[in-house]
Design an enzyme around this catalytic site. Structure first.
Site, PDB file in Angstrom:
ATOM      1  N   LYS A   1      45.467  71.847  61.032  1.00 18.99           N
ATOM      2  CA  LYS A   1      45.105  71.715  59.622  1.00 18.99           C
ATOM      3  C   LYS A   1      46.104  70.868  58.844  1.00 18.99           C
ATOM      4  CE  LYS A   1      42.195  75.807  59.320  1.00 18.99           C
ATOM      5  NZ  LYS A   1      41.981  77.137  58.704  1.00 18.99           N
TER       6      LYS A   1
ATOM      7  N   ARG B   1      43.667  81.400  66.121  1.00 22.17           N
ATOM      8  CA  ARG B   1      42.440  80.609  66.323  1.00 22.17           C
ATOM      9  C   ARG B   1      42.860  79.158  66.461  1.00 22.17           C
ATOM     10  NH1 ARG B   1      39.054  77.523  63.308  1.00 22.17           N
ATOM     11  NH2 ARG B   1      36.811  77.622  63.809  1.00 22.17           N
TER      12      ARG B   1
HETATM   13  N1  LIG Z   1      38.594  83.207  60.557  1.00 24.51           N
HETATM   14  C1  LIG Z   1      38.736  81.873  60.376  1.00 24.51           C
HETATM   15  N2  LIG Z   1      37.704  81.033  60.611  1.00 24.51           N
HETATM   16  C2  LIG Z   1      37.860  79.691  60.433  1.00 24.51           C
HETATM   17  N3  LIG Z   1      36.806  78.854  60.644  1.00 24.51           N
HETATM   18  C3  LIG Z   1      36.955  77.507  60.449  1.00 24.51           C
HETATM   19  C4  LIG Z   1      38.173  76.989  60.052  1.00 24.51           C
HETATM   20  C5  LIG Z   1      38.300  75.519  59.839  1.00 24.51           C
HETATM   21  O1  LIG Z   1      38.812  74.920  60.979  1.00 24.51           O
HETATM   22  P1  LIG Z   1      37.868  74.189  62.055  1.00 24.51           P
HETATM   23  O2  LIG Z   1      36.772  75.106  62.496  1.00 24.51           O
HETATM   24  O3  LIG Z   1      38.702  73.619  63.105  1.00 24.51           O
HETATM   25  O4  LIG Z   1      37.239  72.964  61.244  1.00 24.51           O
HETATM   26  P2  LIG Z   1      35.809  72.833  60.604  1.00 24.51           P
HETATM   27  O5  LIG Z   1      35.679  73.922  59.585  1.00 24.51           O
HETATM   28  O6  LIG Z   1      35.806  71.445  60.058  1.00 24.51           O
HETATM   29  O7  LIG Z   1      34.803  73.018  61.745  1.00 24.51           O
HETATM   30  N4  LIG Z   1      39.251  77.790  59.834  1.00 24.51           N
HETATM   31  C6  LIG Z   1      39.106  79.158  60.016  1.00 24.51           C
HETATM   32  C7  LIG Z   1      40.193  80.074  59.778  1.00 24.51           C
HETATM   33  O8  LIG Z   1      41.315  79.687  59.386  1.00 24.51           O
HETATM   34  N5  LIG Z   1      39.961  81.407  59.973  1.00 24.51           N
END
Ligand SMILES: Nc1nc2ncc(COP(=O)(O)OP(=O)(O)O)nc2c(=O)[nH]1
Length: 276
Positions: free
Chosen positions: A217, A251
């Site tokens: 992030k 995660r």
């Molecule tokens: N519980 C939880 N769920 C999450 N889901 C998505 C993202 C965002 O990251 P990512 O899935 O890699 O990116 P995108 O939302 O663009 O798919 N961050 C979290 C988090 O910090 N905690």
């Protein structure tokens, strides 16, 4: 927390499978179910404890995804992973219909960045009987990073999670099915994210298993100056800090590296406990 004790060690590593065209760090790579399954298989071979399947990007500026499109993205991936691999699946969704379908397909956890706030989501989560990760966010992905402000970010995040946990228990979701997530990057500046990381013990002290998602992030980039494709070392360092501070699940996108970090944390903790 039954689901965590029964199925996975602590700290556990959760691998991110974004079945989306536009996720901030791996968008488009795993929207094809075969690619998603291959990625999940590689994560399992690398020692992952969970896989987190999502069909809607929640990155800053992201737009909501229509229901049918989200179902079309995640269901084939969940089915394939559940059929082919022995790994608990969490489903990253805010849509009650997707929660119900995911439960039918064999997921083990609902991961809702909106903490079941959508219409029907509490009933859906309650009816599935599954673990539920609730997360703090300020605003919606489309605008949450415009100007996040807090008088005291730690107190406000804790206050929200405590209130939401109480509301969900009053609505019939047993407390031992809940997980807390401070929501790194969800309506937070770099400074806010670092305060939450440095004080993660205070969130762990609330008693619920804590899930931390900092992988690749902007907070990693803000500290290291690295572009998203070079943020693995910083991401592993942040995950290691979270695990040492008591996070139950991290995660992440870079599973092999984080699994090694988790093994180090678990080994030292186990050996250290023998010394006492
Ligand atoms: N519980 C939880 N769920 C999450 N889901 C998505 C993202 C965002 O990251 P990512 O899935 O890699 O990116 P995108 O939302 O663009 O798919 N961050 C979290 C988090 O910090 N905690």
């Amino acid at each position: 927390m039954t689901i965590l004790s029964e199925k996975t060690p602590s700290p556990a590593v959760m691998g991110v499978i974004n079945a989306t065209p536009d996720s901030f760090s791996d968008g488009g790579r795993f929207i094809d179910p075969d690619n998603a399954l291959s990625q999940a298989r590689a994560m399992v071979e690398a020692g992952v404890d969970w896989v987190d399947v999502g069909g809607e990007s929640t990155r800053p500026g992201a737009k909501p995804v229509p229901l049918q499109e989200e179902l079309d993205r995640v269901c084939p991936v969940i089915e394939a992973i559940h059929r082919e691999l022995d790994v608990p699946i969490s489903l990253d969704t805010s849509a009650p219909e997707v929660m119900r379908e995911g439960a039918r397909l064999g997921i083990s956890m609902i991961n809702d960045v909106r903490s079941l706030e959508r219409e029907g989501a509490v009933a859906a989560a309650r009816d599935t009987g599954l673990a539920v990760c609730i997360m703090h966010r300020q605003g919606e992905p489309e605008t949450m990073q415009d100007r996040p402000e807090y008088s005291n970010v730690l107190e406000e995040v804790l206050g929200y999670l405590d209130r939401r946990a109480a509301e969900l228990q009053a609505a019939g979701i047993p407390g031992d099915r809940l997980l807390y997530d401070p929501g790194f990057g969800f309506g937070k500046t770099l400074e806010h994210n670092l305060v939450l990381l440095e004080n993660l013990e205070a969130i762990v002290a609330r008693g619920w298993p804590v899930l931390a998602g900092m992988s690749r992030k902007s907070m990693i980039g803000g500290v290291t100056g690295r572009p998203v494709e070079e943020r693995m070392p910083g991401s592993v360092a942040a995950a290691t800090m979270a695990m040492m501070k008591g996070a139950a699940i991290v995660r992440v996108h870079d599973v092999k590296e984080t699994v090694d970090a988790a093994r180090m944390v678990r080994a030292a903790r186990e050996q250290g406990s023998l010394r006492e």
